[in-house]
Motif scaffolding. Structure first.
Motif, PDB file in Angstrom:
ATOM      1  N   GLU A 117       0.850  -1.183   0.000  1.00 31.13           N
ATOM      2  CA  GLU A 117       0.000   0.000   0.000  1.00 31.13           C
ATOM      3  C   GLU A 117       0.886   1.233   0.000  1.00 31.13           C
ATOM      4  O   GLU A 117       1.901   1.277   0.695  1.00 31.13           O
ATOM      5  CB  GLU A 117      -0.878   0.004   1.249  1.00 31.13           C
ATOM      6  N   PRO A 118       0.505   2.226  -0.785  1.00 35.13           N
ATOM      7  CA  PRO A 118       1.326   3.446  -0.776  1.00 35.13           C
ATOM      8  C   PRO A 118       1.284   4.091   0.607  1.00 35.13           C
ATOM      9  O   PRO A 118       0.256   4.066   1.286  1.00 35.13           O
ATOM     10  CB  PRO A 118       0.665   4.344  -1.831  1.00 35.13           C
ATOM     11  N   ALA A 119       2.405   4.649   0.968  1.00 38.99           N
ATOM     12  CA  ALA A 119       2.505   5.265   2.292  1.00 38.99           C
ATOM     13  C   ALA A 119       1.617   6.506   2.341  1.00 38.99           C
ATOM     14  O   ALA A 119       1.552   7.289   1.391  1.00 38.99           O
ATOM     15  CB  ALA A 119       3.948   5.642   2.583  1.00 38.99           C
ATOM     16  N   LYS A 120       0.920   6.642   3.449  1.00 40.85           N
ATOM     17  CA  LYS A 120       0.047   7.807   3.634  1.00 40.85           C
ATOM     18  C   LYS A 120       0.937   9.033   3.820  1.00 40.85           C
ATOM     19  O   LYS A 120       1.904   8.989   4.584  1.00 40.85           O
ATOM     20  CB  LYS A 120      -0.838   7.594   4.859  1.00 40.85           C
ATOM     21  N   PRO A 121       0.622  10.117   3.117  1.00 33.57           N
ATOM     22  CA  PRO A 121       1.464  11.316   3.264  1.00 33.57           C
ATOM     23  C   PRO A 121       1.399  11.864   4.686  1.00 33.57           C
ATOM     24  O   PRO A 121       0.366  11.789   5.351  1.00 33.57           O
ATOM     25  CB  PRO A 121       0.880  12.314   2.264  1.00 33.57           C
ATOM     26  N   THR A 122       2.515  12.385   5.106  1.00 33.74           N
ATOM     27  CA  THR A 122       2.565  12.977   6.444  1.00 33.74           C
ATOM     28  C   THR A 122       1.764  14.278   6.442  1.00 33.74           C
ATOM     29  O   THR A 122       1.384  14.808   5.387  1.00 33.74           O
ATOM     30  CB  THR A 122       4.018  13.277   6.857  1.00 33.74           C
ATOM     31  N   ARG A 123       1.520  14.783   7.613  1.00 34.64           N
ATOM     32  CA  ARG A 123       0.754  16.046   7.746  1.00 34.64           C
ATOM     33  C   ARG A 123       1.493  17.170   7.039  1.00 34.64           C
ATOM     34  O   ARG A 123       0.875  18.018   6.381  1.00 34.64           O
ATOM     35  CB  ARG A 123       0.555  16.371   9.241  1.00 34.64           C
ATOM     36  N   GLU A 124       2.804  17.177   7.123  1.00 35.43           N
ATOM     37  CA  GLU A 124       3.599  18.221   6.471  1.00 35.43           C
ATOM     38  C   GLU A 124       3.439  18.143   4.951  1.00 35.43           C
ATOM     39  O   GLU A 124       3.283  19.171   4.278  1.00 35.43           O
ATOM     40  CB  GLU A 124       5.071  18.053   6.857  1.00 35.43           C
ATOM     41  N   GLU A 125       3.459  16.931   4.401  1.00 38.20           N
ATOM     42  CA  GLU A 125       3.291  16.765   2.960  1.00 38.20           C
ATOM     43  C   GLU A 125       1.896  17.211   2.516  1.00 38.20           C
ATOM     44  O   GLU A 125       1.737  17.793   1.444  1.00 38.20           O
ATOM     45  CB  GLU A 125       3.537  15.304   2.563  1.00 38.20           C
ATOM     46  N   GLU A 126       0.891  16.902   3.324  1.00 39.91           N
ATOM     47  CA  GLU A 126      -0.467  17.335   2.992  1.00 39.91           C
ATOM     48  C   GLU A 126      -0.565  18.858   2.945  1.00 39.91           C
ATOM     49  O   GLU A 126      -1.184  19.429   2.042  1.00 39.91           O
ATOM     50  CB  GLU A 126      -1.465  16.774   4.018  1.00 39.91           C
ATOM     51  N   LEU A 127       0.054  19.519   3.934  1.00 32.64           N
ATOM     52  CA  LEU A 127       0.036  20.984   3.960  1.00 32.64           C
ATOM     53  C   LEU A 127       0.773  21.558   2.760  1.00 32.64           C
ATOM     54  O   LEU A 127       0.309  22.529   2.136  1.00 32.64           O
ATOM     55  CB  LEU A 127       0.640  21.508   5.265  1.00 32.64           C
ATOM     56  N   LEU A 128       1.903  20.982   2.411  1.00 36.16           N
ATOM     57  CA  LEU A 128       2.654  21.464   1.255  1.00 36.16           C
ATOM     58  C   LEU A 128       1.858  21.273  -0.033  1.00 36.16           C
ATOM     59  O   LEU A 128       1.888  22.133  -0.930  1.00 36.16           O
ATOM     60  CB  LEU A 128       4.009  20.756   1.160  1.00 36.16           C
ATOM     61  N   THR A 129       1.130  20.150  -0.126  1.00 37.57           N
ATOM     62  CA  THR A 129       0.288  19.905  -1.301  1.00 37.57           C
ATOM     63  C   THR A 129      -0.820  20.949  -1.386  1.00 37.57           C
ATOM     64  O   THR A 129      -1.117  21.483  -2.471  1.00 37.57           O
ATOM     65  CB  THR A 129      -0.314  18.478  -1.244  1.00 37.57           C
ATOM     66  N   GLU A 130      -1.437  21.256  -0.264  1.00 37.70           N
ATOM     67  CA  GLU A 130      -2.490  22.284  -0.248  1.00 37.70           C
ATOM     68  C   GLU A 130      -1.941  23.640  -0.668  1.00 37.70           C
ATOM     69  O   GLU A 130      -2.560  24.364  -1.448  1.00 37.70           O
ATOM     70  CB  GLU A 130      -3.117  22.379   1.144  1.00 37.70           C
ATOM     71  N   ILE A 131      -0.754  23.988  -0.156  1.00 32.56           N
ATOM     72  CA  ILE A 131      -0.129  25.274  -0.511  1.00 32.56           C
ATOM     73  C   ILE A 131       0.161  25.307  -2.010  1.00 32.56           C
ATOM     74  O   ILE A 131      -0.100  26.304  -2.688  1.00 32.56           O
ATOM     75  CB  ILE A 131       1.155  25.506   0.313  1.00 32.56           C
ATOM     76  N   ARG A 132       0.686  24.191  -2.561  1.00 39.30           N
ATOM     77  CA  ARG A 132       0.992  24.134  -3.993  1.00 39.30           C
ATOM     78  C   ARG A 132      -0.280  24.329  -4.808  1.00 39.30           C
ATOM     79  O   ARG A 132      -0.308  25.090  -5.785  1.00 39.30           O
ATOM     80  CB  ARG A 132       1.629  22.787  -4.318  1.00 39.30           C
ATOM     81  N   ASP A 133      -1.341  23.635  -4.398  1.00 41.34           N
ATOM     82  CA  ASP A 133      -2.609  23.749  -5.138  1.00 41.34           C
ATOM     83  C   ASP A 133      -3.163  25.173  -5.056  1.00 41.34           C
ATOM     84  O   ASP A 133      -3.710  25.677  -6.051  1.00 41.34           O
ATOM     85  CB  ASP A 133      -3.618  22.746  -4.597  1.00 41.34           C
ATOM     86  N   LEU A 135      -1.395  27.915  -4.714  1.00 43.45           N
ATOM     87  CA  LEU A 135      -0.550  28.769  -5.537  1.00 43.45           C
ATOM     88  C   LEU A 135      -0.848  28.598  -7.024  1.00 43.45           C
ATOM     89  O   LEU A 135      -0.749  29.537  -7.798  1.00 43.45           O
ATOM     90  CB  LEU A 135       0.931  28.488  -5.268  1.00 43.45           C
ATOM     91  N   LYS A 136      -1.225  27.379  -7.433  1.00 45.59           N
ATOM     92  CA  LYS A 136      -1.589  27.151  -8.838  1.00 45.59           C
ATOM     93  C   LYS A 136      -2.858  27.909  -9.206  1.00 45.59           C
ATOM     94  O   LYS A 136      -2.984  28.386 -10.330  1.00 45.59           O
ATOM     95  CB  LYS A 136      -1.802  25.655  -9.091  1.00 45.59           C
ATOM     96  N   LYS A 137      -3.793  27.979  -8.279  1.00 50.03           N
ATOM     97  CA  LYS A 137      -5.059  28.674  -8.532  1.00 50.03           C
ATOM     98  C   LYS A 137      -4.852  30.179  -8.616  1.00 50.03           C
ATOM     99  O   LYS A 137      -5.594  30.895  -9.285  1.00 50.03           O
ATOM    100  CB  LYS A 137      -6.080  28.375  -7.436  1.00 50.03           C
ATOM    101  N   ALA A 138      -3.869  30.691  -7.885  1.00 50.54           N
ATOM    102  CA  ALA A 138      -3.670  32.139  -7.813  1.00 50.54           C
ATOM    103  C   ALA A 138      -2.968  32.715  -9.009  1.00 50.54           C
ATOM    104  O   ALA A 138      -2.539  32.283  -9.931  1.00 50.54           O
ATOM    105  CB  ALA A 138      -2.888  32.494  -6.575  1.00 50.54           C
TER     106      ALA A 138
END
Length: 138
Positions: A117-133, A135-138
């Motif tokens: 099973e793919p490893a569940k992303p850490t909380r830090e990775e989730e936050l970085l993904t949200e920030i990236r998304d 920034l893409k919208k902006a």
């Protein structure tokens, strides 16, 4: 010197070897019981109760006994029946061990074949993904 001995005795390989020897002895007792108490009685019933362990050839004229214990007291004997019995026991034990190891390898291969099973992303990775998304919208 005591400290050096303790360090040597507590090395991983020595401890693993000790555990292996203890488990091997316990497993050997189980296999010996299985051969002596389950398999050999079945073989004995198939062969009509034939027991090779008492077959021997006297090596001198003084040996006149009909059983191995008394014959050994009378002189030198070639206990070929006992050897044959132990050889048959060895072959049965080796086959049983082969089947156990074969089963263990099959289980290990099946476990290795299962996709991980793919490893569940850490909380830090989730936050970085949200920030990236964001920034893409902006």
């Amino acid at each position: 010197m005591l400290k050096e001995f303790r360090e040597f005795a507590m090395k991983g390989n020595v401890v693993d070897l000790a555990v292996g020897v203890i488990i091997g002895a316990a497993f050997g007792a189980i296999v010996t019981s299985m051969v002596g108490d389950i398999i050999m009685p079945i073989v004995g019933s198939i062969t009509g109760g034939l027991d090779f362990s008492n077959y021997f050839t006297g090596l001198s004229k003084a040996v006149t006994a009909t059983n191995l214990v008394d014959a050994k007291k009378q002189g030198a004997v070639l206990a070929w029946g006992n050897f044959l019995t132990l050889t048959i026991n060895f072959i049965i034990i080796a086959f049983v061990l082969f089947m156990v190891i074969r089963f263990m390898n099959k289980v290990k291969r099946n476990d290795a074949a299962k996709p991980a099973e793919p490893a569940k992303p850490t909380r830090e990775e989730e936050l970085l993904t949200e920030i990236r998304d964001l920034l893409k919208k902006a």
